[in-house]
Write a protein that holds these residues in place. Structure first.
Motif, PDB file in Angstrom:
ATOM      1  N   ARG A  46       0.818  -1.213   0.000  1.00 12.85           N
ATOM      2  CA  ARG A  46       0.000   0.000   0.000  1.00 12.85           C
ATOM      3  C   ARG A  46       0.850   1.260   0.000  1.00 12.85           C
ATOM      4  O   ARG A  46       0.628   2.180  -0.802  1.00 12.85           O
ATOM      5  N   ARG A  83      -9.169   3.243  -4.008  1.00 17.68           N
ATOM      6  CA  ARG A  83      -9.067   1.799  -4.259  1.00 17.68           C
ATOM      7  C   ARG A  83      -7.915   1.191  -3.458  1.00 17.68           C
ATOM      8  O   ARG A  83      -8.055   0.109  -2.885  1.00 17.68           O
ATOM      9  N   ALA A  88      -8.382  -1.698  -0.498  1.00 16.19           N
ATOM     10  CA  ALA A  88      -7.957  -3.024  -0.959  1.00 16.19           C
ATOM     11  C   ALA A  88      -7.475  -3.905   0.195  1.00 16.19           C
ATOM     12  O   ALA A  88      -6.720  -3.460   1.069  1.00 16.19           O
ATOM     13  N   ASP A 123      -5.647  -9.507  -1.217  1.00 16.89           N
ATOM     14  CA  ASP A 123      -5.857 -10.078  -2.546  1.00 16.89           C
ATOM     15  C   ASP A 123      -6.059  -9.004  -3.618  1.00 16.89           C
ATOM     16  O   ASP A 123      -5.765  -9.245  -4.793  1.00 16.89           O
ATOM     17  N   GLU A 124      -6.577  -7.836  -3.219  1.00 21.02           N
ATOM     18  CA  GLU A 124      -6.863  -6.774  -4.188  1.00 21.02           C
ATOM     19  C   GLU A 124      -5.710  -5.801  -4.355  1.00 21.02           C
ATOM     20  O   GLU A 124      -5.693  -5.025  -5.311  1.00 21.02           O
ATOM     21  N   ALA A 132      -3.628  -5.516  -7.832  1.00 21.84           N
ATOM     22  CA  ALA A 132      -4.338  -4.822  -8.913  1.00 21.84           C
ATOM     23  C   ALA A 132      -4.432  -3.325  -8.637  1.00 21.84           C
ATOM     24  O   ALA A 132      -4.309  -2.503  -9.554  1.00 21.84           O
ATOM     25  N   ALA A 133      -4.636  -2.959  -7.370  1.00 16.29           N
ATOM     26  CA  ALA A 133      -4.709  -1.537  -7.024  1.00 16.29           C
ATOM     27  C   ALA A 133      -3.351  -0.863  -7.212  1.00 16.29           C
ATOM     28  O   ALA A 133      -3.284   0.286  -7.670  1.00 16.29           O
ATOM     29  N   GLU A 170      -2.895  -0.337 -10.888  1.00 13.12           N
ATOM     30  CA  GLU A 170      -3.688   0.799 -11.350  1.00 13.12           C
ATOM     31  C   GLU A 170      -2.984   2.119 -11.057  1.00 13.12           C
ATOM     32  O   GLU A 170      -2.938   3.018 -11.904  1.00 13.12           O
TER      33      GLU A 170
END
Length: 330
Positions: free
Chosen positions: A222, A254, A258, A261-262, A265-266, A269
Motif C-alpha cells: 500500500r 481503491r 484493498a 488479494d486486491e 491490482a490496485a 492501477e
C-alpha cells in the motif's frame, strides 16, 4: 506537532519541488533535505510515541508519502527506506536506544531486504559463529548509500529469515557498486555485497519463519503505491484542472480499500495512472518536455521507474494487462 500530511505538503511545495531539478542534476539528495524531514519529525512517522515517534496510522503514512513524492521522488525514496526500519524495530521491541535515535533522525537507516524475502533460493544467508553472525551474499538494490548510518539486512538461515543490523560502511567484507538508474539517480542506490561479513550477535533484530515473511509481504504494497500517487498529484497540479484529479482520488480510494488479494491490482492501477499522467504532462508541456531537466522529462522517467519498482508477479501481470501486453489466455 501539526498534521503530518500538511507538514509534508508544505515541505514538498516550499523545499522539495523547487529544488527537484537541481537535485537530479547534482546526482545526490542534499543533506539539508533530509535534515528538514527529520526536523519536522517525519523520520519518526512510523515510530511509537514512547520512542519519540509520531505513531502515525497507515492512512497518514500514505498521505505523507504521496505529498513528498509529488515534490521530489528521489528525496522521498531515500527517506522511505528509513521508515521501514523504524517500523520493524518497533514491532520487534529490540534496540530501544537505536529506535529513539532513528525516530529523531539522529541516525538514519536503509534496507537490504529483497535478497532473502522473495520466493526462490536466497541471495543472502547468515550463520552463527561463536558470538558473531556471519553474512554472505548480495543485494542488488540498496538506496541512500552515503546518507544512511545503518542497514537492516534480511538473510536466510534455513527455514527462517533473520533481520540483522549492519553498519553502512565499506570495508574488506562489505563492498558496494553504484547502480546507474534511468531516474532517481540522486537516491544513491547501490548493489551491496557481503563476504564473510561479521557483526555481533546482538545486532539481530528478529527472526521469522520464511513462510510467515512471504505471507505478510502484501502489507508493504500500500505505502509504495503512494509514490505513484505522488507523481499523479504532481502532474495534476502542473497540468491544471483536468480529469486527473478525479482519477487520482479514485486510485487512492481503491488502494485504501484493498485487502491483500486486491492490493496487487490496485498497485498496478496506481502505477499505470502515473505513467499515463506523465504522458499527459508531456503533451500539455509541449516541445519543452523533451528538454533534459524539465519537470515533464524528469516525471516521465520517474513514471517508468515506478512501473517496475517493488513489483510482484501479480502486479506485473495486472500492469501488462492494463498496457495491452498480457500473454494470451489458453
Amino acid at each position: 506537532m501539526a498534521d503530518p500530511v500538511a507538514t509534508a505538503r508544505r515541505l514538498a511545495e516550499d523545499l522539495l519541488a523547487p529544488a527537484a531539478a537541481a537535485v537530479e542534476a547534482a546526482g545526490a539528495v542534499p543533506r539539508g533535505h533530509l535534515d528538514a524531514l527529520a526536523g519536522a519529525g517525519l523520520y519518526g512517522l512510523t515510530g511509537p510515541r514512547s520512542a519519540g515517534g509520531l505513531g502515525a496510522d497507515a492512512v497518514t503514512v500514505a498521505g505523507v508519502v504521496e505529498e513528498l513524492a509529488a515534490g521530489d521522488l528521489a528525496t522521498t525514496f531515500v527517506w522511505l527506506q528509513h521508515l521501514g526500519v523504524v517500523a520493524r524495530l518497533a514491532a520487534a521491541g529490540t534496540h530501544p536506544a537505536l529506535l529513539a535515535d532513528l525516530c529523531a533522525g539522529r541516525r538514519r537507516a536503509g534496507v537490504a531486504l529483497q535478497a532473502a524475502t522473495r520466493p526462490g533460493p536466497p541471495a543472502m544467508t547468515v550463520r552463527a559463529d561463536g558470538d558473531d553472525l556471519v553474512l554472505d551474499g548480495a543485494v542488488p538494490w540498496v538506496t541512500g548509500w552515503g546518507a544512511v548510518d545503518v542497514l537492516l539486512v534480511a538473510a536466510r538461515d534455513g527455514a527462517d529469515v533473520a533481520f540483522v543490523l549492519v553498519d553502512a560502511a565499506e570495508g574488506p567484507t562489505l563492498a558496494v557498486q553504484a547502480q546507474p538508474l534511468v531516474a532517481v539517480q540522486a537516491s544513491a542506490t547501490v548493489e551491496l555485497r557481503l563476504t564473510g561479513h561479521r557483526v555481533p550477535a546482538d545486532r539481530l533484530v528478529r527472526r521469522r519463519p520464511f513462510a510467515e515473511v512471504l505471507a505478510s509481504d502484501a502489507a508493504t504494497l500500500r505505502v509504495n503505491g503512494s509514490l505513484a500517487l505522488g507523481l499523479v498529484r504532481r502532474c495534476a497540479r502542473l497540468v491544471g484542472n483536468s480529469p486527473l484529479d478525479g482519477e487520482l482520488a479514485a486510485a487512492r480510494a481503491r488502494l485504501d480499500a484493498a485487502g491483500p488479494d486486491e492490493l496487487p491490482a490496485a498497485r498496478a492501477e496506481a502505477a499505470a495512472l502515473a505513467h499515463r499522467a506523465a504522458g499527459a504532462l508531456a503533451v500539455a508541456t509541449g516541445s519543452g518536455a523533451v528538454r533534459s531537466g524539465s519537470d515533464a522529462e524528469r516525471t516521465l522517467r520517474e513514471a517508468l521507474f515506478l512501473l517496475v519498482f517493488g513489483t510482484r508477479p501479480a502486479i506485473r501481470a495486472a500492469l501488462l494487462d492494463r498496457l495491452g501486453a498480457a500473454p494470451p489466455r489458453r
